[in-house]
Design a protein around this motif. Sequence first.
Motif, mmCIF file in Angstrom:
data_model
loop_
_atom_site.group_PDB
_atom_site.id
_atom_site.type_symbol
_atom_site.label_atom_id
_atom_site.label_comp_id
_atom_site.label_asym_id
_atom_site.label_seq_id
_atom_site.Cartn_x
_atom_site.Cartn_y
_atom_site.Cartn_z
ATOM 1 N N VAL A 134 26.116 60.495 23.568
ATOM 2 C CA VAL A 134 26.088 61.235 22.308
ATOM 3 C C VAL A 134 25.787 60.279 21.164
ATOM 4 N N ASN A 135 25.051 60.786 20.192
ATOM 5 C CA ASN A 135 24.635 60.025 19.024
ATOM 6 C C ASN A 135 25.052 60.755 17.750
ATOM 7 N N PRO A 136 24.939 60.085 16.594
ATOM 8 C CA PRO A 136 25.357 60.740 15.333
ATOM 9 C C PRO A 136 24.673 62.082 15.125
ATOM 10 N N GLY A 137 25.464 63.080 14.737
ATOM 11 C CA GLY A 137 24.939 64.410 14.465
ATOM 12 C C GLY A 137 24.862 65.328 15.657
ATOM 13 N N MET A 154 30.368 68.126 14.989
ATOM 14 C CA MET A 154 29.291 67.160 15.207
ATOM 15 C C MET A 154 29.833 65.746 15.363
ATOM 16 N N MET A 155 29.073 64.932 16.066
ATOM 17 C CA MET A 155 29.424 63.528 16.244
ATOM 18 C C MET A 155 29.379 62.832 14.888
ATOM 19 N N PRO A 156 30.427 62.075 14.540
ATOM 20 C CA PRO A 156 30.429 61.388 13.240
ATOM 21 C C PRO A 156 29.268 60.413 13.107
ATOM 22 N N HIS A 157 28.785 60.235 11.895
ATOM 23 C CA HIS A 157 27.704 59.292 11.632
ATOM 24 C C HIS A 157 28.215 57.859 11.817
ATOM 25 N N GLY A 158 27.356 57.027 12.353
ATOM 26 C CA GLY A 158 27.722 55.633 12.582
ATOM 27 C C GLY A 158 28.366 55.372 13.922
ATOM 28 N N ILE A 200 27.667 60.166 -1.842
ATOM 29 C CA ILE A 200 26.601 59.696 -0.943
ATOM 30 C C ILE A 200 26.021 60.889 -0.194
ATOM 31 N N PRO A 201 24.708 61.150 -0.308
ATOM 32 C CA PRO A 201 24.108 62.265 0.441
ATOM 33 C C PRO A 201 24.234 62.044 1.946
ATOM 34 N N ARG A 202 24.477 63.109 2.684
ATOM 35 C CA ARG A 202 24.527 63.015 4.137
ATOM 36 C C ARG A 202 23.119 62.796 4.675
ATOM 37 N N PRO A 203 22.956 61.923 5.684
ATOM 38 C CA PRO A 203 21.611 61.594 6.194
ATOM 39 C C PRO A 203 20.966 62.767 6.915
ATOM 40 N N ILE A 204 19.633 62.780 6.895
ATOM 41 C CA ILE A 204 18.864 63.837 7.536
ATOM 42 C C ILE A 204 17.702 63.208 8.306
ATOM 43 N N THR A 205 17.058 64.004 9.164
ATOM 44 C CA THR A 205 15.855 63.529 9.855
ATOM 45 C C THR A 205 14.655 63.585 8.926
ATOM 46 N N GLU A 206 14.459 64.716 8.264
ATOM 47 C CA GLU A 206 13.379 64.846 7.287
ATOM 48 C C GLU A 206 13.643 66.040 6.385
ATOM 49 N N LYS A 207 13.033 65.989 5.206
ATOM 50 C CA LYS A 207 13.093 67.115 4.283
ATOM 51 C C LYS A 207 11.749 67.827 4.334
ATOM 52 N N THR A 208 11.765 69.141 4.483
ATOM 53 C CA THR A 208 10.537 69.922 4.615
ATOM 54 C C THR A 208 10.338 70.813 3.387
ATOM 55 N N ASN A 209 9.138 71.369 3.261
ATOM 56 C CA ASN A 209 8.845 72.249 2.133
ATOM 57 C C ASN A 209 9.530 73.596 2.324
ATOM 58 N N PRO A 210 10.206 74.100 1.295
ATOM 59 C CA PRO A 210 10.812 75.439 1.408
ATOM 60 C C PRO A 210 9.737 76.490 1.645
ATOM 61 N N ASP A 211 9.971 77.395 2.607
ATOM 62 C CA ASP A 211 8.964 78.400 2.929
ATOM 63 C C ASP A 211 9.541 79.797 3.106
ATOM 64 N N GLN A 212 10.854 79.958 2.853
ATOM 65 C CA GLN A 212 11.471 81.278 2.948
ATOM 66 C C GLN A 212 12.135 81.624 1.624
ATOM 67 N N PRO A 213 11.915 82.832 1.116
ATOM 68 C CA PRO A 213 12.501 83.186 -0.179
ATOM 69 C C PRO A 213 14.018 83.318 -0.110
ATOM 70 N N GLU A 320 26.272 70.325 2.218
ATOM 71 C CA GLU A 320 25.453 69.510 3.128
ATOM 72 C C GLU A 320 26.025 69.522 4.544
ATOM 73 N N TYR A 321 27.333 69.560 4.654
ATOM 74 C CA TYR A 321 27.977 69.570 5.968
ATOM 75 C C TYR A 321 27.578 70.821 6.752
ATOM 76 N N TYR A 322 27.634 71.985 6.095
ATOM 77 C CA TYR A 322 27.232 73.215 6.784
ATOM 78 C C TYR A 322 25.719 73.275 6.965
ATOM 79 N N ARG A 323 24.972 72.695 6.038
ATOM 80 C CA ARG A 323 23.518 72.599 6.225
ATOM 81 C C ARG A 323 23.187 71.854 7.501
#
Length: 602
Positions: A134-137, A154-158, A200-213, A320-323
């Motif tokens: 298991v890895n972070p997230g 979720m697995m804790p970060h770090g 501190i913002p929670r880490p993510i893989t990538e941020k994508t363009n919003p596409d749903q209203p 961010e946690y629920y995101r």
Amino acid sequence: MALSTSVGKILSIAGPLVTADNMRGAGVGNVCHVGPDRLIGEIVEIKDDIASVQVYEETSGLKHSNPLVSLGEPLSVELGPGLITQMYDGIQRPLDAYQQAANSDFLKKGVDIPPLNREKLWNFTPEVGLDAIVNPGDVLGTVPETEGIIHKIMMPHGLSGRVLQIESGDLQVEETICRVEDSNGVVHDITMIQKWPVRIPRPITEKTNPDQPFVTGQRVIDSFFPVMKGGTAAVPGPFGAGKTVVQHQIAKWSNVDIVVYIGCGERGNEMTDVVNEFRVLTDPLTGRPIMERTILIANTSNMPVAAREASIYTGITIAEYYRDMGYDVAVMADSTSRWAEALREMSGRLEEMPGDEGYPAYLGSRLSNYYERAGKVVAIGRPHGREGSVTAISAVSPPGGDISEPVTQNTLRVVKVFWGLDADLSRQRHFPSINWMNSYSHYATTANSYYNRFVDEGISDVIDQALNLLQEESRLQEIVKLVGFDSISDVDKLKLEISKSIREDYLQQNAFVEDDSFTSLKKQFKILRLIIDFYHGSLELIEKVSLGFSRYYDDTKDIREKIARVKFIPEESTDAIDITGQEMRKALESIKLGLTEDVDSD
């Protein structure tokens, strides 16, 4: 428990700002226990061995030489099952439990209550097996938090490693659910609780363009000035213009999984209204009580001002946690002006160089950092491709409604949607009181493409025609003031009449009428298309058949009244709008035939 890194003595006390010496080794951002009552504070500045601490509780009674202990860790929130339906203060103290422990309706010093209930049992179902890597997230297992929300542990970060043991069944949040051996052979006990620094913002893989209203059910927003899931919006307006009304409506009816509502420096009765209403309202999407998807952060105007500054970070960290679990979350901050006032007060006590109107020079960067934490993202960990979003919508309360003041201007530099509230509209009982002449949305093109594809093909043209009519109305009203209504052409009179219908029959909503308080996209677009079709049919009568406006106005009275009532048609009966449209076309055709017969007889 974190080890203390420094123990100092208080040198001075100035409201929520306390200074202490002998703090060499402590760090900026460290949480402190202040005085014999162990008040909670945070180090905001260090000079030599003297630390300046903003205290999140009332400082009356503190004395010179009282102890001040740095805990060596940043201000953090507890994340785990039990957050939803709770009301916290700005530093995540559960107010219901706090009231019982303190036996008081007001905050008392030195009361220490854990944010998450330690006694409640949660049914944990594992998602990984023994010897799994298991890895972070990574999702270790799930817990049914409410009827509609499955909480992913979720697995804790770090931390990464091999699963040595995994539990299942009813467990408390502090009990070990999993034991993981890392690459160094160290075994870690994992519980359902995580702690995360709020700044501190929670880490993510990538941020994508919003596409749903982000559907709010408010017609002026969804049709004309939409926001997307993962977007940012601001609602500036003077006192009494309806900022809180707009935010309450969005929090009630928006198509997100979870709402984090932050009452930042506002009146206590507003938070009371939220609690009372949300406990009895039903989510139109799930049929469950709205409170089952809501987390409240209450730092009202009579609470310590320093905690006001921390409250929006507490709220967006929980979001961010629920995101990261893959949910769509809305963060409603009411209002960031009160948050900025807390920044200004603390900056003044620290004797920092002031910027515009006394606000600190870093006001703009702090606002940018907050709004940048919104967005649609791909979360870290398995299952891969887990998408979630945080939509940040904040009220701004400029003094006297002057949007040229620093908080509003710095906000508008970073948000993509501006809903400009109008005090004149609110005095006319027109709600939502969003002025369509000075509001805007940079998401309109994306939202219209979505509407055309998934909701109603060609509706973007209808929306553009409606907006053009409203803009034309503004121009014509200036002319009418100069030359009078009778002096303009019949076509211009028709434009004014149809614009009035758009304003009163479409944009204006009644929050106390169930079928008008929330309107689905399907119903919204049917109503708007009906009004625009009526405009084109009426235009043909006036331009091609030469019907005078006065006679047109009398002959179309009945159908105009029917169009005015369609917004009260229940959601399950929207076919009735189509029937009204058929009646409208028959009525216009009947008028046209009558005129033709009159001409023939002549």
